[in-house]
Design a protein around this motif. Structure first.
Motif, PDB file in Angstrom:
ATOM      1  N   SER A   1       1.771  -6.457   5.691  1.00 34.66           N
ATOM      2  CA  SER A   1       1.521  -5.326   6.429  1.00 34.66           C
ATOM      3  C   SER A   1       2.404  -4.834   7.633  1.00 34.66           C
ATOM      4  O   SER A   1       3.059  -3.392   7.564  1.00 34.66           O
ATOM      5  CB  SER A   1       0.005  -5.381   7.031  1.00 34.66           C
TER       6      SER A   1
ATOM      7  N   GLN B   1      -3.815   1.269   3.371  1.00 34.53           N
ATOM      8  CA  GLN B   1      -5.842  -0.230   2.722  1.00 34.53           C
ATOM      9  C   GLN B   1      -6.693   1.391   2.915  1.00 34.53           C
ATOM     10  O   GLN B   1      -7.507   0.769   1.537  1.00 34.53           O
ATOM     11  CB  GLN B   1      -5.389  -1.165   3.624  1.00 34.53           C
TER      12      GLN B   1
ATOM     13  N   ASP C   1      -0.338   0.045   0.134  1.00 44.44           N
ATOM     14  CA  ASP C   1      -0.468  -1.262   0.723  1.00 44.44           C
ATOM     15  C   ASP C   1      -2.197  -1.323   0.129  1.00 44.44           C
ATOM     16  O   ASP C   1      -2.825  -1.060   0.212  1.00 44.44           O
ATOM     17  CB  ASP C   1      -0.842  -1.245   2.527  1.00 44.44           C
ATOM     18  N   GLU C   2      -2.419  -2.866  -0.475  1.00 47.57           N
ATOM     19  CA  GLU C   2      -3.344  -2.828  -1.151  1.00 47.57           C
ATOM     20  C   GLU C   2      -3.740  -2.109  -1.990  1.00 47.57           C
ATOM     21  O   GLU C   2      -5.025  -2.066  -1.376  1.00 47.57           O
ATOM     22  CB  GLU C   2      -3.628  -3.961  -0.853  1.00 47.57           C
TER      23      GLU C   2
END
Ligand code: ATP
Ligand code: MG
Lengths: 261, 252
Positions: free
Chosen positions: A46, A90, A166-167
């Protein structure tokens, strides 16, 4: 299509309280490529993404997007260029105070597009992620998977050339994960979006990645095309792919000497 | 900021206010300005604070009339009640009480709102949607507070004086005409304008502290809670200290 570098980092370093998290990261992401970064929790994935976005100022090194050094730009110049990037966070990071359609059409509205037109565009994109009829809901009324898809819609609504994820699959059930992977693949294939994805999920890597980089000890430990993922013999990489607690990467502190490996 | 000694982190925190202030001023000089956001915040700061502020003001005026009447009654100067009520409200109680009430409402709201946006990455998201978070979130709140606090104080002044009037006429049986005349007889323009100046400064303090605490918040839900507490306590204290400094300066 000529293989141009879309995003490049050169010698990117960042440490927190004296502990290096990123240590001279050199990364090239080609135009049209979908690049996936894997690594243990806390490896600095991240942080890398935030350095690329300019949300964290790196200690050293630079980030090039379309050949331009973004680290040398003023904040304003950087903001004006952000339009070529969409980001899926995320936790979705939807704006609580705005209804879904204003979230999705945020950039369009900021650019001064008429409300009616912006709303039509937002509904179109919401339809595309499989969420018709929620334009007037507030983000708090949505489930996690719906939020993720609204986040994706918001990142893509202004048609950026690059999307950073992000994820994207964290906290989703297998079916919803596959829905998101399908949408990501469609963006990639139909709209030629260049993407950089942070992932924990090997399923995503196998279905979506063109290339995989593994972040370990602040460095790019391995970089492989997708079809070599399962042949790679590197012990650290294997441990991650097979998801074992024991191996070269020590996560748990050993209680007994000479325990099982 | 993690891993710093308490002194270091205190200094860092103290540095945030001038930093955010400077960033804001730089943005005020050039467009774009977010009018819609500013109007929304004006509603939040001004209109939504009205009930609290007016209720505070009317009871303050009433109690002030009662107390000063009791004091003046002891040396048979009851007619001075009106003057004391109007002067203390205009110069002192109006701005300070409005400031404190709004610090509780708005300082806390700003810190909690921006803090939540920070820890849920909404502020990062703004940046990635090519919107300057300071321009979009902080400047409108600052402008709204600067604009609305003086307006609130004007209303609070009027309502407070009215409260004093009601108590003096209907409870203490004073002569309405004399009371009304005495209310304004000894007032100077500076009494009114110094109150407005204070309100302006307090509005700046409240919004700057609330926004800075929220904007630079870290540490999840706990961090938001701490930021909110700090915002209220710090802005209330700064209002009281600032009030003394301003009064001393105006007094010169
Ligand atoms: N603002 C910060 N201040 C101090 N340390 C930080 C900060 N942000 C990240 N770190 C540290 O940097 C390291 C990397 O964090 P990062 O969030 O990048 O991990 P990650 O690879 O994304 O992990 P995950 O997969 O769990 O999200 C962590 O050890 C974290 O403690
Ligand atoms: Mg992470």
């Amino acid at each position: 299509m000529s293989k141009q570098v879309k995003i490049a980092t050169r010698g990117l370093c960042k440490s927190f309280a004296g502990r290096p998290v990123l240590d001279h990261i050199d990364l090239d992401i080609m135009t049209g490529e979908s690049h996936v970064i894997i690594g243990l929790s806390g490896a600095g994935k991240s942080v890398l993404l935030k350095c690329i976005l300019g949300l964290i100022r790196p200690d050293a090194g630079s980030v090039f997007v379309n050949g331009e050094n973004w680290c040398a730009l003023s904040a304003e110049a950087r903001l004006s260029r952000m339009r070529c990037i969409g980001v899926v966070f995320q936790g979705a990071a939807l704006f609580d105070s705005l209804p879904v359609w204003r979230n999705v059409a945020f950039v369009l509205l900021q650019q001064g597009m008429a409300e009616r037109q912006a709303r039509a565009r937002a509904e179109e994109v919401l339809d595309w992620v499989g969420l018709p009829n929620i334009a007037d809901k507030m983000p708090a009324e949505l489930s996690g998977g719906m939020k993720k898809r609204v986040g994706l819609a918001r990142a893509f609504c202004h048609r950026p050339e690059i999307i950073l994820y992000d994820e994207p699959l964290s906290g989703l059930d297998p079916v919803m994960s596959d829905v998101i992977i399908t949408l990501m693949t469609r963006l990639h294939e139909e709209h030629r979006v260049t993407s950089l994805t942070i992932a924990h999920n090997m399923n995503l890597v196998r279905k979506f990645a063109d290339r995989v980089s593994m972040l370990y000890n602040g460095k790019i430990h391995q970089q492989l095309p997708r079809d070599q993922v399962d042949q790679c013999q590197d012990p650290v990489f294997r441990q991650f792919v097979e998801g074992r607690a024991h191996g070269p990467m020590q996560v748990l502190t050993e209680k007994r000497k000479g325990g099982s490996r | 900021m993690r891993g710093a000694t308490p002194i270091q982190s205190l200094l860092l925190r103290a540095g945030l206010y001038p930093m955010l202030f400077g960033q804001m001023i730089r943005r005020l000089l050039r467009p774009p300005f977010y009018l819609r956001e500013t109007l929304l915040q004006c509603e939040e700061v001004g209109v939504q604070s009205l009930p609290v502020v007016l209720l505070t003001a009317i009871f303050t005026g009433m109690v002030l009339a009662l107390q000063s009447y009791i004091a003046f009654h002891r040396f048979a100067a009851e007619s001075m009640t009106a003057t004391v009520v109007s002067m203390s409200i205009l110069r002192e109680l109006g701005p300070v009480l409005v400031g404190l009430m709004v610090a509780g409402r708005i300082g806390a709201a700003f810190a909690a709102e921006l803090g939540t946006m920070r820890v849920t990455e909404q502020i990062d998201a703004l940046w990635t949607l090519s919107t300057d978070p300071i321009r979009y979130l902080v400047v409108p709140r600052f402008l709204a507070a600067l604009l609305m606090l003086p307006l609130l104080v004007v209303l609070a002044d009027a309502v407070g004086i009215a409260g004093g009037y009601l108590v003096s006429i209907y409870m203490l049986d004073q002569n309405p005409t004399t009371y009304w005349n005495n209310t304004f007889l000894f007032l100077k323009q500076i009494d009114f304008y110094s109150g407005l100046l204070k309100a302006l400064v307090f509005g700046g303090i409240i919004s700057l502290v609330g926004c800075a605490e929220g904007f630079y918040c870290e540490g999840g839900a706990v961090g938001v809670g701490e930021a909110t507490t700090r915002a209220v306590v710090l802005s209330a204290m700064s209002i009281l200290v600032g009030d003394y400094l301003l009064t001393a300066w105006i007094f010169q």
